[in-house]
Scaffold this motif. Structure first.
Motif, PDB file in Angstrom:
ATOM      1  N   ASP A  45      42.117 -17.041  -2.800  1.00  0.00           N
ATOM      2  CA  ASP A  45      41.158 -15.945  -2.851  1.00  0.00           C
ATOM      3  C   ASP A  45      41.155 -15.322  -1.468  1.00  0.00           C
ATOM      4  N   ASN A  46      41.835 -14.190  -1.329  1.00  0.00           N
ATOM      5  CA  ASN A  46      41.988 -13.583  -0.008  1.00  0.00           C
ATOM      6  C   ASN A  46      40.651 -13.169   0.600  1.00  0.00           C
ATOM      7  N   ASP A  47      39.726 -12.717  -0.235  1.00  0.00           N
ATOM      8  CA  ASP A  47      38.434 -12.267   0.281  1.00  0.00           C
ATOM      9  C   ASP A  47      37.675 -13.389   0.972  1.00  0.00           C
ATOM     10  N   LYS A  48      37.812 -14.596   0.449  1.00  0.00           N
ATOM     11  CA  LYS A  48      37.084 -15.736   0.999  1.00  0.00           C
ATOM     12  C   LYS A  48      37.966 -16.620   1.860  1.00  0.00           C
ATOM     13  N   ASN A  49      39.259 -16.234   1.953  1.00  0.00           N
ATOM     14  CA  ASN A  49      40.218 -17.088   2.657  1.00  0.00           C
ATOM     15  C   ASN A  49      40.196 -18.495   2.076  1.00  0.00           C
ATOM     16  N   ALA A  50      39.980 -18.577   0.781  1.00  0.00           N
ATOM     17  CA  ALA A  50      39.847 -19.864   0.106  1.00  0.00           C
ATOM     18  C   ALA A  50      41.086 -20.172  -0.726  1.00  0.00           C
ATOM     19  N   VAL A  51      41.267 -21.421  -0.994  1.00  0.00           N
ATOM     20  CA  VAL A  51      42.318 -21.875  -1.883  1.00  0.00           C
ATOM     21  C   VAL A  51      41.666 -22.660  -3.017  1.00  0.00           C
ATOM     22  N   ASN A  52      42.028 -22.330  -4.236  1.00  0.00           N
ATOM     23  CA  ASN A  52      41.430 -22.949  -5.406  1.00  0.00           C
ATOM     24  C   ASN A  52      42.433 -23.851  -6.127  1.00  0.00           C
ATOM     25  N   LEU A  53      41.889 -24.767  -6.895  1.00  0.00           N
ATOM     26  CA  LEU A  53      42.719 -25.622  -7.744  1.00  0.00           C
ATOM     27  C   LEU A  53      42.082 -25.647  -9.126  1.00  0.00           C
ATOM     28  N   GLN A  54      42.696 -24.939 -10.066  1.00  0.00           N
ATOM     29  CA  GLN A  54      42.243 -24.955 -11.450  1.00  0.00           C
ATOM     30  C   GLN A  54      42.861 -26.153 -12.141  1.00  0.00           C
ATOM     31  N   MET A  55      42.025 -27.010 -12.677  1.00  0.00           N
ATOM     32  CA  MET A  55      42.500 -28.233 -13.304  1.00  0.00           C
ATOM     33  C   MET A  55      42.131 -28.214 -14.777  1.00  0.00           C
ATOM     34  N   ASP A  56      43.120 -28.134 -15.621  1.00  0.00           N
ATOM     35  CA  ASP A  56      42.931 -28.137 -17.074  1.00  0.00           C
ATOM     36  C   ASP A  56      43.554 -29.390 -17.684  1.00  0.00           C
ATOM     37  N   GLY A  57      43.121 -29.726 -18.872  1.00  0.00           N
ATOM     38  CA  GLY A  57      43.679 -30.898 -19.526  1.00  0.00           C
ATOM     39  C   GLY A  57      43.507 -32.167 -18.721  1.00  0.00           C
ATOM     40  N   LEU A  58      42.336 -32.325 -18.133  1.00  0.00           N
ATOM     41  CA  LEU A  58      42.119 -33.474 -17.253  1.00  0.00           C
ATOM     42  C   LEU A  58      42.197 -34.789 -18.006  1.00  0.00           C
ATOM     43  N   LYS A  59      42.720 -35.788 -17.309  1.00  0.00           N
ATOM     44  CA  LYS A  59      42.905 -37.126 -17.854  1.00  0.00           C
ATOM     45  C   LYS A  59      42.157 -38.133 -16.979  1.00  0.00           C
ATOM     46  N   PRO A  60      41.812 -39.290 -17.531  1.00  0.00           N
ATOM     47  CA  PRO A  60      41.158 -40.305 -16.695  1.00  0.00           C
ATOM     48  C   PRO A  60      41.963 -40.654 -15.443  1.00  0.00           C
ATOM     49  N   GLY A  61      43.260 -40.580 -15.531  1.00  0.00           N
ATOM     50  CA  GLY A  61      44.121 -40.860 -14.379  1.00  0.00           C
ATOM     51  C   GLY A  61      44.011 -39.836 -13.270  1.00  0.00           C
ATOM     52  N   ASP A  62      43.331 -38.715 -13.539  1.00  0.00           N
ATOM     53  CA  ASP A  62      43.110 -37.710 -12.501  1.00  0.00           C
ATOM     54  C   ASP A  62      41.873 -38.019 -11.667  1.00  0.00           C
ATOM     55  N   THR A  63      41.133 -39.040 -12.044  1.00  0.00           N
ATOM     56  CA  THR A  63      39.943 -39.421 -11.291  1.00  0.00           C
ATOM     57  C   THR A  63      40.317 -39.773  -9.858  1.00  0.00           C
ATOM     58  N   ALA A  64      39.682 -39.107  -8.906  1.00  0.00           N
ATOM     59  CA  ALA A  64      40.019 -39.294  -7.492  1.00  0.00           C
ATOM     60  C   ALA A  64      39.080 -38.448  -6.645  1.00  0.00           C
ATOM     61  N   VAL A  65      39.143 -38.675  -5.350  1.00  0.00           N
ATOM     62  CA  VAL A  65      38.549 -37.744  -4.391  1.00  0.00           C
ATOM     63  C   VAL A  65      39.637 -36.745  -4.020  1.00  0.00           C
ATOM     64  N   TYR A  66      39.344 -35.490  -4.178  1.00  0.00           N
ATOM     65  CA  TYR A  66      40.303 -34.427  -3.927  1.00  0.00           C
ATOM     66  C   TYR A  66      40.028 -33.803  -2.557  1.00  0.00           C
ATOM     67  N   TYR A  67      41.098 -33.673  -1.781  1.00  0.00           N
ATOM     68  CA  TYR A  67      41.017 -33.128  -0.434  1.00  0.00           C
ATOM     69  C   TYR A  67      41.900 -31.892  -0.323  1.00  0.00           C
ATOM     70  N   CYS A  68      41.456 -30.941   0.462  1.00  0.00           N
ATOM     71  CA  CYS A  68      42.340 -29.827   0.786  1.00  0.00           C
ATOM     72  C   CYS A  68      42.722 -29.925   2.253  1.00  0.00           C
ATOM     73  N   ASP A  69      43.858 -29.359   2.584  1.00  0.00           N
ATOM     74  CA  ASP A  69      44.238 -29.309   3.982  1.00  0.00           C
ATOM     75  C   ASP A  69      44.899 -27.984   4.306  1.00  0.00           C
ATOM     76  N   ALA A  70      44.985 -27.699   5.587  1.00  0.00           N
ATOM     77  CA  ALA A  70      45.684 -26.525   6.104  1.00  0.00           C
ATOM     78  C   ALA A  70      46.626 -27.024   7.181  1.00  0.00           C
ATOM     79  N   ASN A  71      47.914 -26.703   7.024  1.00  0.00           N
ATOM     80  CA  ASN A  71      48.929 -27.263   7.916  1.00  0.00           C
ATOM     81  C   ASN A  71      49.802 -26.174   8.496  1.00  0.00           C
ATOM     82  N   ARG A  72      50.063 -26.282   9.803  1.00  0.00           N
ATOM     83  CA  ARG A  72      51.049 -25.419  10.443  1.00  0.00           C
ATOM     84  C   ARG A  72      51.692 -26.210  11.561  1.00  0.00           C
TER      85      ARG A  72
END
Length: 116
Positions: free
Chosen positions: A73-100
């Motif tokens: 989202d350029n307006d917010k300088n944000a990065v999104n993650l749309q997650m569909d079809g979630l499974k129990p195996g997707d259970t986790a703590v989700y982290y974002c990072d910025a790398n250069r």
């Protein structure tokens, strides 16, 4: 520096949309942006998806490909993650990072729990 949001409890097959927003006035323009996750009982973070800020090139882990979509989202300088079809195996703590180069900024994570 980075703040994740959008996590929660969802039933198997459901959807969630995570967002990663910079704080403190930073922009992270020209940084590669990524999502990773740490499953319960695991020490290492697992790669989920990444996006190149310059050309929007994306890459996904095989376990989420076709179900998750990373976008920005350029307006917010944000990065999104749309997650569909979630499974129990997707259970986790989700982290974002910025790398250069040798510099990486992390958020504190957001919990995603998928019930069966």
């Amino acid at each position: 520096q980075l703040v994740e949001s959008g996590g929660g409890l969802v039933e198997s097959g459901g959807s969630l949309r995570l967002s990663c927003t910079p704080s403190g006035g930073r922009t992270f323009v020209n940084y590669e942006r990524a999502w990773l996750r740490r499953a319960p009982g695991k020490v290492e973070r697992e790669f989920v998806a990444t996006m190149n800020w310059d050309d929007d090139d994306t890459c996904y882990a095989s376990s989420v490909k076709g179900r998750f979509t990373i976008s920005r989202d350029n307006d917010k300088n944000a990065v999104n993650l749309q997650m569909d079809g979630l499974k129990p195996g997707d259970t986790a703590v989700y982290y974002c990072d910025a790398n250069r180069g040798d510099t990486t900024f992390w958020g504190r994570g957001t919990q995603v729990t998928v019930s069966s």
